[in-house]
Design an enzyme around this catalytic site. Structure first.
Site, PDB file in Angstrom:
ATOM      1  N   HIS A   1       0.840  -1.187   0.000  1.00 34.77           N
ATOM      2  CA  HIS A   1       0.000   0.000   0.000  1.00 34.77           C
ATOM      3  C   HIS A   1       0.882   1.247   0.000  1.00 34.77           C
ATOM      4  CE1 HIS A   1      -3.811  -2.112   1.791  1.00 34.77           C
ATOM      5  NE2 HIS A   1      -3.330  -2.718   0.731  1.00 34.77           N
TER       6      HIS A   1
ATOM      7  N   GLU B   1       1.176   3.738   2.036  1.00 36.84           N
ATOM      8  CA  GLU B   1       1.857   4.026   3.297  1.00 36.84           C
ATOM      9  C   GLU B   1       3.085   3.136   3.492  1.00 36.84           C
ATOM     10  OE1 GLU B   1      -2.650   4.356   4.205  1.00 36.84           O
ATOM     11  OE2 GLU B   1      -1.321   3.333   2.808  1.00 36.84           O
TER      12      GLU B   1
END
Length: 250
Positions: free
Chosen positions: A133, A135
């Site tokens: 992802h 992040e």
């Protein structure tokens, strides 16, 4: 004191003992003279005292408990700190790069001391790894850089404690947990993640994780939702195909 008075007094003491685990009840009192709920009085028709319980006034409505973590007003934040919007625009640019790469359009930037030190976007399809992802991509860039600089674990933890994350969509449960473990200082996100959100939508890991961190949502949420809408209207070519044919309704 005659037998009748002793009987009534013992009855009162036993009732009071039974009610001790519930101190919030309105008829419980710590004194015998001004007890509002349990009265002992003499009857005019009989010399034997009797006990009765009169109706007490209902307790006042309980004041709602404040949440352990206060969510800030997004409108106030945007008005007070325009740099928040500027950093979120950079995160949206990362989301657009993900969109052009046929990835679910989520992007983020990590900021420390007012400067962007890392950025990331979804790369789950490109890497064939469901954990990549936005992040996690931005975090790994920093970890690799700090590893080359031979920072100690204590120094890495101190650096993360000064970082702000700006991400276009609420971090999922996995990412919210990782941010708690790393000790991020604060998170700003765009739209909510109603299916997998870990910062309030499904779980509140920003308050119940290893380390709590401040979290504010709704920053440029309309722009973030618009990118998602455009992506799914075109269709996700990398979405898994259903194993069963759709059931036709009669």
């Amino acid at each position: 004191m005659d037998d009748a008075q002793i009987y009534c007094l013992n009855f009162y003491i036993n009732i009071k003992r039974l009610l001790e685990p519930l101190p919030s009840l309105p008829f419980l009192s710590t004194t015998t003279e001004k007890s509002p709920g349990l009265c002992i009085h003499q009857s005019s028709s009989s010399s034997r005292p009797r006990c009765r319980r009169h109706r007490s006034k209902p307790p006042p409505p309980a004041t709602p408990r404040s949440a352990p973590f206060k969510m800030d007003s997004c409108e106030e934040k945007e008005k007070e700190k325009p740099e928040i919007v500027a950093f979120m625009k950079l995160a949206l640019e990362q989301a657009k790069i993900a969109f052009d790469s046929l990835e679910v359009p989520v992007g983020c930037v990590l900021v420390m001391d007012g400067k962007v030190i890392s950025c990331g976007r979804n790369r789950t399809n490109e890497t064939r790894n469901a954990t990549r992802h936005a992040e996690m991509e931005a975090i790994d860039v920093l970890l690799e850089e700090w590893k080359e600089r031979k920072l100690t674990k204590h120094e890495v933890a101190e650096m993360f404690s000064k970082c702000y994350l700006y991400v276009t969509c609420e971090p999922c449960i996995m990412c919210a947990s990782a941010l708690s473990f790393l000790g991020i200082k604060e998170v700003y996100y765009g739209c909510a993640n109603d299916k997998f959100g870990g910062c309030g939508s499904i779980l509140s890991l920003h308050t119940s994780g290893r380390k709590s961190y401040k979290c504010t949502g709704g920053i440029m949420a309309e722009e973030a939702v618009s990118i998602f809408r455009n992506f799914y209207e075109l269709g996700n070519p990398n979405a898994p195909k259903p194993h069963r044919p759709p059931v036709q309704q009669p």
